[in-house]
Design a protein around this motif. Structure first.
Motif, PDB file in Angstrom:
ATOM      1  N   MET B   1       0.850  -1.357  -0.008  1.00 25.55           N
ATOM      2  CA  MET B   1       0.036   0.051   0.031  1.00 25.55           C
ATOM      3  C   MET B   1       0.919   1.178   0.176  1.00 25.55           C
ATOM      4  SD  MET B   1      -3.027   1.046   2.608  1.00 25.55           S
ATOM      5  CE  MET B   1      -2.985   2.716   3.452  1.00 25.55           C
ATOM      6  N   ILE B   2       1.964   1.243   0.745  1.00 28.17           N
ATOM      7  CA  ILE B   2       2.771   2.337   0.934  1.00 28.17           C
ATOM      8  C   ILE B   2       3.614   2.529  -0.423  1.00 28.17           C
ATOM      9  CG2 ILE B   2       4.990   3.189   2.001  1.00 28.17           C
ATOM     10  CD1 ILE B   2       4.124   1.760   4.622  1.00 28.17           C
ATOM     11  N   ASP B   3       3.873   1.230  -1.071  1.00 28.02           N
ATOM     12  CA  ASP B   3       4.767   1.602  -2.378  1.00 28.02           C
ATOM     13  C   ASP B   3       3.656   2.313  -3.522  1.00 28.02           C
ATOM     14  OD1 ASP B   3       6.404  -1.706  -2.190  1.00 28.02           O
ATOM     15  OD2 ASP B   3       7.030   0.255  -1.630  1.00 28.02           O
ATOM     16  N   GLY B   4       2.223   1.829  -3.255  1.00 30.41           N
ATOM     17  CA  GLY B   4       1.219   2.313  -4.288  1.00 30.41           C
ATOM     18  C   GLY B   4       1.053   3.471  -4.106  1.00 30.41           C
ATOM     19  N   LEU B   5       1.302   4.154  -3.013  1.00 31.58           N
ATOM     20  CA  LEU B   5       1.148   5.618  -2.337  1.00 31.58           C
ATOM     21  C   LEU B   5       2.164   6.434  -3.069  1.00 31.58           C
ATOM     22  CD1 LEU B   5      -0.434   7.740  -0.897  1.00 31.58           C
ATOM     23  CD2 LEU B   5       0.474   7.110   1.129  1.00 31.58           C
ATOM     24  N   PHE B   6       3.501   5.628  -2.782  1.00 33.43           N
ATOM     25  CA  PHE B   6       4.774   6.377  -3.281  1.00 33.43           C
ATOM     26  C   PHE B   6       4.617   6.654  -4.723  1.00 33.43           C
ATOM     27  CE2 PHE B   6       8.866   7.974  -3.050  1.00 33.43           C
ATOM     28  CZ  PHE B   6       9.731   7.395  -3.825  1.00 33.43           C
ATOM     29  N   GLU B   7       4.374   5.430  -5.506  1.00 32.24           N
ATOM     30  CA  GLU B   7       4.124   5.523  -6.881  1.00 32.24           C
ATOM     31  C   GLU B   7       3.146   6.766  -7.432  1.00 32.24           C
ATOM     32  OE1 GLU B   7       5.065   1.033  -8.131  1.00 32.24           O
ATOM     33  OE2 GLU B   7       3.583   1.983  -9.056  1.00 32.24           O
ATOM     34  N   GLY B   8       2.208   6.686  -6.606  1.00 30.09           N
ATOM     35  CA  GLY B   8       1.060   7.773  -7.120  1.00 30.09           C
ATOM     36  C   GLY B   8       1.567   9.232  -6.784  1.00 30.09           C
ATOM     37  N   ILE B   9       2.282   9.484  -5.558  1.00 32.79           N
ATOM     38  CA  ILE B   9       2.955  10.766  -5.443  1.00 32.79           C
ATOM     39  C   ILE B   9       4.007  10.794  -6.573  1.00 32.79           C
ATOM     40  CG2 ILE B   9       4.446  12.023  -3.738  1.00 32.79           C
ATOM     41  CD1 ILE B   9       2.943  10.463  -1.597  1.00 32.79           C
ATOM     42  N   MET B  10       4.653  10.039  -6.737  1.00 32.38           N
ATOM     43  CA  MET B  10       5.661  10.429  -7.948  1.00 32.38           C
ATOM     44  C   MET B  10       5.083  10.502  -9.203  1.00 32.38           C
ATOM     45  SD  MET B  10       8.724  10.221  -6.872  1.00 32.38           S
ATOM     46  CE  MET B  10       9.649  10.017  -8.498  1.00 32.38           C
ATOM     47  N   GLU B  11       4.056   9.917  -9.446  1.00 30.49           N
ATOM     48  CA  GLU B  11       3.412  10.114 -10.889  1.00 30.49           C
ATOM     49  C   GLU B  11       2.758  11.707 -10.759  1.00 30.49           C
ATOM     50  OE1 GLU B  11       0.665   7.253 -12.254  1.00 30.49           O
ATOM     51  OE2 GLU B  11       0.481   8.317 -14.080  1.00 30.49           O
ATOM     52  N   PHE B  12       2.337  11.987  -9.733  1.00 32.81           N
ATOM     53  CA  PHE B  12       1.651  13.374  -9.238  1.00 32.81           C
ATOM     54  C   PHE B  12       2.626  14.388  -9.596  1.00 32.81           C
ATOM     55  CE2 PHE B  12      -1.921  15.741  -7.733  1.00 32.81           C
ATOM     56  CZ  PHE B  12      -1.119  16.926  -7.445  1.00 32.81           C
ATOM     57  N   ALA B  13       3.655  14.378  -8.998  1.00 34.62           N
ATOM     58  CA  ALA B  13       4.858  15.013  -9.008  1.00 34.62           C
ATOM     59  C   ALA B  13       5.509  15.354 -10.439  1.00 34.62           C
ATOM     60  CB  ALA B  13       6.069  14.715  -7.960  1.00 34.62           C
ATOM     61  N   VAL B  14       5.607  14.068 -11.251  1.00 32.10           N
ATOM     62  CA  VAL B  14       6.117  14.243 -12.764  1.00 32.10           C
ATOM     63  C   VAL B  14       5.202  14.928 -13.484  1.00 32.10           C
ATOM     64  CG1 VAL B  14       6.636  12.633 -14.485  1.00 32.10           C
ATOM     65  CG2 VAL B  14       7.419  12.115 -12.388  1.00 32.10           C
ATOM     66  N   ILE B  15       4.007  14.528 -13.469  1.00 32.02           N
ATOM     67  CA  ILE B  15       3.021  15.222 -14.297  1.00 32.02           C
ATOM     68  C   ILE B  15       2.886  16.827 -14.050  1.00 32.02           C
ATOM     69  CG2 ILE B  15       0.509  15.553 -14.978  1.00 32.02           C
ATOM     70  CD1 ILE B  15       0.375  12.568 -14.596  1.00 32.02           C
ATOM     71  N   ALA B  16       2.939  16.964 -12.662  1.00 32.72           N
ATOM     72  CA  ALA B  16       2.895  18.658 -12.440  1.00 32.72           C
ATOM     73  C   ALA B  16       4.313  19.238 -12.638  1.00 32.72           C
ATOM     74  CB  ALA B  16       2.735  18.734 -10.721  1.00 32.72           C
ATOM     75  N   PHE B  17       5.293  18.574 -12.769  1.00 30.66           N
ATOM     76  CA  PHE B  17       6.569  19.250 -13.067  1.00 30.66           C
ATOM     77  C   PHE B  17       6.481  19.284 -14.639  1.00 30.66           C
ATOM     78  CE2 PHE B  17      11.076  20.423 -12.717  1.00 30.66           C
ATOM     79  CZ  PHE B  17      11.694  19.880 -13.773  1.00 30.66           C
ATOM     80  N   GLY B  18       6.255  18.527 -15.341  1.00 30.83           N
ATOM     81  CA  GLY B  18       6.105  18.467 -16.726  1.00 30.83           C
ATOM     82  C   GLY B  18       5.384  19.762 -17.154  1.00 30.83           C
ATOM     83  N   ALA B  19       4.278  19.911 -16.641  1.00 26.91           N
ATOM     84  CA  ALA B  19       3.175  20.823 -17.016  1.00 26.91           C
ATOM     85  C   ALA B  19       3.613  22.455 -16.496  1.00 26.91           C
ATOM     86  CB  ALA B  19       1.929  20.728 -15.956  1.00 26.91           C
ATOM     87  N   ALA B  20       4.489  22.235 -15.396  1.00 25.89           N
ATOM     88  CA  ALA B  20       5.087  23.595 -15.065  1.00 25.89           C
ATOM     89  C   ALA B  20       6.144  24.007 -15.848  1.00 25.89           C
ATOM     90  CB  ALA B  20       5.513  23.566 -13.640  1.00 25.89           C
ATOM     91  N   THR B  21       7.083  23.315 -16.632  1.00 27.94           N
ATOM     92  CA  THR B  21       8.309  23.327 -17.429  1.00 27.94           C
ATOM     93  C   THR B  21       8.212  22.961 -18.820  1.00 27.94           C
ATOM     94  OG1 THR B  21       9.033  21.143 -16.605  1.00 27.94           O
ATOM     95  CG2 THR B  21       9.605  23.153 -15.427  1.00 27.94           C
ATOM     96  N   LEU B  22       8.018  21.956 -19.144  1.00 30.04           N
ATOM     97  CA  LEU B  22       8.548  21.236 -20.435  1.00 30.04           C
ATOM     98  C   LEU B  22       6.904  21.947 -21.064  1.00 30.04           C
ATOM     99  CD1 LEU B  22      10.023  17.976 -20.036  1.00 30.04           C
ATOM    100  CD2 LEU B  22      11.081  20.280 -20.451  1.00 30.04           C
ATOM    101  N   GLN B  23       5.814  21.910 -20.701  1.00 26.82           N
ATOM    102  CA  GLN B  23       4.733  21.885 -21.448  1.00 26.82           C
ATOM    103  C   GLN B  23       4.062  23.311 -20.762  1.00 26.82           C
ATOM    104  OE1 GLN B  23       1.777  18.672 -21.348  1.00 26.82           O
ATOM    105  NE2 GLN B  23       3.463  17.393 -20.336  1.00 26.82           N
TER     106      GLN B  23
END
Lengths: 221, 216
Positions: B1-23
């Motif tokens: 469950m913790i792994d799933g939560l961590f993956e979710g947070i990482m994906e959230f951060a990656v999408i947010a970072f991409g939206a803020a910079t590259l896109q």
């Protein structure tokens, strides 16, 4: 003495007309795109060739004029917030048949524009009249909307044509028998540079005409 | 469950970072660029960007609900021989206008009731432009076009809003320096700002790995 008074009154009328012209002209001195900075997104990222520019220009004209008049009609009847909400809502409905027709007529060229066509409904050039509190009369409002729409369309078409000629060596898909001078002309940075140069050129012409208008008053002395 | 939560947070951060910079929607596509010539003061800019961020976040939730639960019930345009995908796309402006108008009235009332008078006045002055602009609707339409679920849509909205704020600050700082610079008369105002933004965009293109040399 009477003649001097008449000259002073005539000079005052001319000055008022020049100032009034500058304040109320929305095609040239207060061009919607090059002076006021409206519709930057469709111009820079959408109008990459003459066909796309034509589609965006037509779409803009069909929305700007009726919504501008609607804003005038609702001024004094509803408060600013309701006016804005209604204008945005009506634009979002008007744009549906417009998009259907443009996609049917222009096909792939309209699809290439992507989100910039549906996003027109919320551009400030269309909704700004809704937040204006001053009533100016139906004919003046129609005149203002027409001037804005034509100013927007002219800049859109000019930029689209120039970017297509520079970027692909064609115009409306027809080859001009010349090499593309600037293949990156369809990208956003190139669009910004081209629009900036247009705006600088427009500034120069406006200053020239302003000096000419005031110079005529001096000649009347 | 913790792994799933961590993956979710990482994906959230990656999408947010991409939206803020590259896109970044303001710098790479000039979405929301209508506001740039109307920048007045740093405080007004902060109020505008924060209001717009809140509108974008709330609009994303509202639009996702309308797009996924209300729109499939509407089959009007399909009767005219238009495919379901395009039928939904034609109705995006209508759905976005419903959501944005509702959020505008809610936020305006909240600003009037809850905030102190000076801040309330500033927020209410900026709200019409913060709620109804191409940036907010572009976030909604892009997320819908990419078929994002709610979490991804919120990540995209948050990242885009942060990216807009940073880009707006960059442009503001550049404009301040340009006011003091000796610029030819014809280039003062809009032309100089657009050329400055072109330079910023080229830097972002280089960051995203798109060829910069071919631009010149």
């Amino acid at each position: 003495m009477a003649r001097a008074n008449r000259k002073v009154r005539a000079k005052g009328r001319l000055a008022r007309n020049a100032r009034e012209t500058q304040a109320t002209d929305y095609f040239f001195f207060n061009n919607a795109v090059l002076v006021q900075g409206y519709a930057m997104a469709p111009l820079i990222s959408g109008a990459i060739n003459l066909r796309s520019a034509t589609i965006l220009a037509l779409a803009g004209i069909i929305l700007i004029i009726p919504i501008g008049v609607l804003g005038e009609v609702l001024t004094g009847v509803l408060n600013k917030h309701l006016r804005l909400g209604i204008c945005v809502f009506v634009t979002s409905i008007l744009i549906i048949p417009e998009m259907v027709v443009l996609y049917r007529v222009f096909g792939g060229d309209a699809i290439i524009i992507g989100l910039y066509l549906p996003l027109l409904f919320v551009e400030r050039i269309i909704t700004f009249r809704a937040t204006d509190e001053v009533r100016e009369g139906f004919l003046r409002s129609l005149n203002r909307s027409l001037s804005l729409a034509l100013g927007y369309a002219l800049v859109m078409l000019a930029c689209g044509a120039l970017r297509e000629v520079l970027g692909a060596g064609t115009l409306w898909g027809t080859s001009l028998s010349m090499k593309p001078l600037w293949p990156a002309a369809s990208t956003a940075p190139a669009g910004l540079i081209i629009v900036a140069l247009f705006a600088a050129f427009w500034n120069l012409i406006c200053r020239f005409f302003r000096r000419m208008l005031f110079t005529e008053e001096d000649l009347n002395d | 469950m913790i792994d799933g939560l961590f993956e979710g947070i990482m994906e959230f951060a990656v999408i947010a970072f991409g939206a803020a910079t590259l896109q970044n929607l303001l710098l790479t596509r000039m979405l929301g660029g209508d506001h740039v010539p109307r920048q007045s003061s740093l405080v007004a800019e902060r109020v505008f960007c924060i209001s717009q961020a809140i509108c974008t976040f709330l609009s994303s939730i509202g639009f996702w609900l309308v797009h996924n639960y209300l729109l499939p019930q509407v089959s009007l345009l399909e009767r005219f021989g238009i495919s379901p995908y395009y039928a939904r796309a034609y109705l995006w402006p209508f759905c976005a206008s419903l959501v944005c108008v509702l959020i505008y009235f809610v936020l305006y009332s909240l600003a009037q009731e809850i905030l102190k008078s000076d801040l309330s006045k500033r927020v209410r002055r900026q709200l019409p432009y913060a709620c109804f602009n191409s940036f907010v609707c572009a976030v909604l339409f892009r997320a819908a076009a990419n078929d994002y679920d709610l979490a991804r849509m919120l990540a995209f909205a948050v990242g885009s809003a942060i990216g807009y704020y940073l880009a707006d600050l960059l442009i503001w700082e550049g404009k301040q320096k340009m006011e003091k610079a000796d610029i030819p008369e014809a280039f003062r105002g809009m032309p100089a700002v657009l050329l400055y933004i072109a330079g910023l965009v080229m830097a972002f293109y280089a960051l995203a790995g798109r060829g910069v040399v071919t631009l010149l």
